[in-house]
Design a protein around this motif. Sequence first.
Motif, short mmCIF file in Angstrom:
data_model
loop_
_atom_site.label_atom_id
_atom_site.label_comp_id
_atom_site.label_asym_id
_atom_site.label_seq_id
_atom_site.Cartn_x
_atom_site.Cartn_y
_atom_site.Cartn_z
N LEU A 460 -7.04 8.32 10.18
CA LEU A 460 -6.25 8.30 8.96
C LEU A 460 -5.30 7.11 8.99
O LEU A 460 -4.32 7.09 9.73
CB LEU A 460 -5.46 9.61 8.80
N LEU A 461 -5.59 6.13 8.15
CA LEU A 461 -4.80 4.90 8.04
C LEU A 461 -4.17 4.76 6.66
O LEU A 461 -3.68 3.69 6.30
CB LEU A 461 -5.69 3.68 8.33
N ASN A 462 -4.19 5.80 5.89
CA ASN A 462 -3.68 5.75 4.52
C ASN A 462 -2.16 5.56 4.49
O ASN A 462 -1.46 5.78 5.48
CB ASN A 462 -4.06 7.01 3.75
N GLU A 463 -1.68 5.10 3.35
CA GLU A 463 -0.25 4.91 3.11
C GLU A 463 0.36 3.92 4.10
O GLU A 463 1.39 4.18 4.72
CB GLU A 463 0.48 6.24 3.13
N ASN A 464 -0.31 2.78 4.24
CA ASN A 464 0.23 1.67 5.00
C ASN A 464 0.26 0.43 4.10
O ASN A 464 0.20 0.56 2.87
CB ASN A 464 -0.60 1.44 6.26
N LEU A 465 0.31 -0.74 4.70
CA LEU A 465 0.37 -1.99 3.93
C LEU A 465 -0.78 -2.91 4.32
O LEU A 465 -0.66 -4.14 4.23
CB LEU A 465 1.72 -2.69 4.17
N ILE A 466 -1.89 -2.32 4.71
CA ILE A 466 -3.03 -3.09 5.22
C ILE A 466 -3.67 -3.89 4.09
O ILE A 466 -4.03 -3.34 3.05
CB ILE A 466 -4.05 -2.15 5.88
N GLU A 467 -3.88 -5.18 4.32
CA GLU A 467 -4.45 -6.06 3.30
C GLU A 467 -5.89 -6.44 3.61
O GLU A 467 -6.63 -6.86 2.71
CB GLU A 467 -3.60 -7.33 3.17
#
Length: 684
Positions: A460-467
């Motif tokens: 789960l990597l949701n709700e980050n700032l990954i571009e």
Amino acid sequence: MLGILSTVIMALISVAATCPASPCECLDNVTVSCPDKRLKKFPNLPDGTEELYVAHNLIQAFPTSGLEQLQFLDLTKNHLNVSLTSNSIWPNMSSLVKLFLRGNCLGSLGPGQLQGLSALTFLDLSENHMEALHPGSLRGLGQLKTLILTLNQINSLQYGALSGAPALTDLHLSSNSIVEFEEGVFENSSKLVKLILSKNNLVSIGNGTFRGAVNLSHLDLSGNRFDFVPVAALRVVSQLHSLYLQKNSITFLPEDAFSELSHLRILVLNNNRLSRIAEDSLSGVFHLGQLDLSYNNLQSLPSEVFQYLGRLELLDLYHNNLTFLPEDLFHNLTRLRELQLDSNKISSIPSGLFHMMSKLRELQLANNQIADLHKALFSSLRSLRKLYLDNNVLSKIPRGLFHKTKYLRELQLDNNHLRSLARSIFHGLAKLHSLKLFNNRLTAIHPEQFSTLGDLRELLLNENLIEDLPTGLFSELRSLKILDLDNNRLKTLAPTAFDGLGALKELHLSFNQLRHLPYAIFDSLDDLRRLLLQNNRLVSLHPHVFAPLADLQELDLDNNQIELLHPVMFQGLHHLQKLHLKSNRLRTLVNGTLEHLESLKILHLEGNPWDCSCRSPILYINNWIINNTQKLQDEPMCTSLNRPISQPAHLLKPCVSFACCPRNKFPLEMLTVLTAWLLGICFL
């Protein structure tokens, strides 16, 4: 063979002939069952009946005879209060072993009233209106082992109330109104093992109350009004294994509070008002295996408070106000397997706090104020399976923090302030199944971040700032089932972004900034069941972008900018059950677009600018909706006409005429009328 068959038939006929009339059922030669049949009296029982089930009826009285052979009788929820009083004479039931009288509105029993039930071992009198258990009420019940008196109105237990039942092992008195026990009430209860006194109004217990209950091993005093531990009363029950004191108002544990309970295995003190614990309050309980101190007001703990608990396996300190933990607090807890420290106010953890816990399997540190972790903090936790560090204020994870926790299965780091992760931070966690990193501040992920997590099932990597997703980021995650990338800043995806994820079941890409999906992006996801792409900026989709997803069951494309769907877009999606297309820029659906979705159950279409003019092929979707009304979950509207597109076709095409059609095409409606007219002439 014929002889055996004849015998069986005769036996069945015999049972049928002697079974009570409908609505009762004879389950075998010894059991009659008539629950919830509105019976007002006992059914006539065939000879040899040993078990009778007549719960939830309207029976008001026992018969005067006929119950001599019964061993089991269930009279739960009847109306026996009509005839049974403390002076009533019960019928002969000398063979009865178990009797259920729950919910009959019975008052108190009279002395010796049950003495004819000499074989009884189990008696359920719960949920009645009994206000007392009078001395002599159990006279003659020499075999009784279990007595259930929960949910009555008993306010005290008098001396002699239990006389006559010397074999009693289990006594249930919860949910009454008991405020006191007369001293000596248990003096003849040497066989008593379990005593349930929860949910009463006890404020204190006399010093000699439990005298005589020398074999008591389970005592439940939860849900009363104690504001202190009844230390003196507990000293006489030295064989106690389980003590439940939760949901009282206890504020302090004094020294030697349980020192006489050397056999104690379980001590539950949660949901009290504990603010202080004496350093020697747990002395003497050398065999304690479980200690629950959760939901209290503890702000600190003496450094030696757990020094006697060398056999403790579970320690629960959840939801207190702890701010600091002494470094040697847990030094003697070498057998601990589960430690709950979540929902406190801990801001820092001494580096050696867990050094003696080589057998720890679960560590809860979530919902604290931890900002930093020493790199050697978990170096001794070689048996750890679950580690929860979520909902803290961590901004970084030191290198090597998890290198000794090789058996870790679940790791939660979500809801922190993490901005970056060291390339090798998860290396060595080959057995990890679940990794939660959502709601942090991650902007980039190293290509080798997850390269050793071959057993990972959930990421789960949701709700980050990954571009951006580096090439090969997920290529080694061959066991991954769920990948959540929602709520990031992804603008583009490489065609090979998800290569290697052949076991993936769910892919979440919603709330990003995707404008385009590469043609081969899903080629390796042939086991995918859910694909969520809502709230992106997708304008157009390649006709075959979803073709590899033969097992897909849900596709969410809501809130994008899609203007057109190719008629073969969903070809091959034979298992698709849910399709979300609302709030896009669709003006129409080309003929045949939905025909491939033979398993479709749910469709969303509203919020699109549907064109219902006569130049639009709106009739296709109009007819599809009419024929599949139960599948459409909303009401898409014609933009110009402000009418549902599910309305009859003639209402959607008011402009049918030569003027509204191309000059080189003859109107289909006119052609139909003309053909019918010509055929009519031919047959005249």
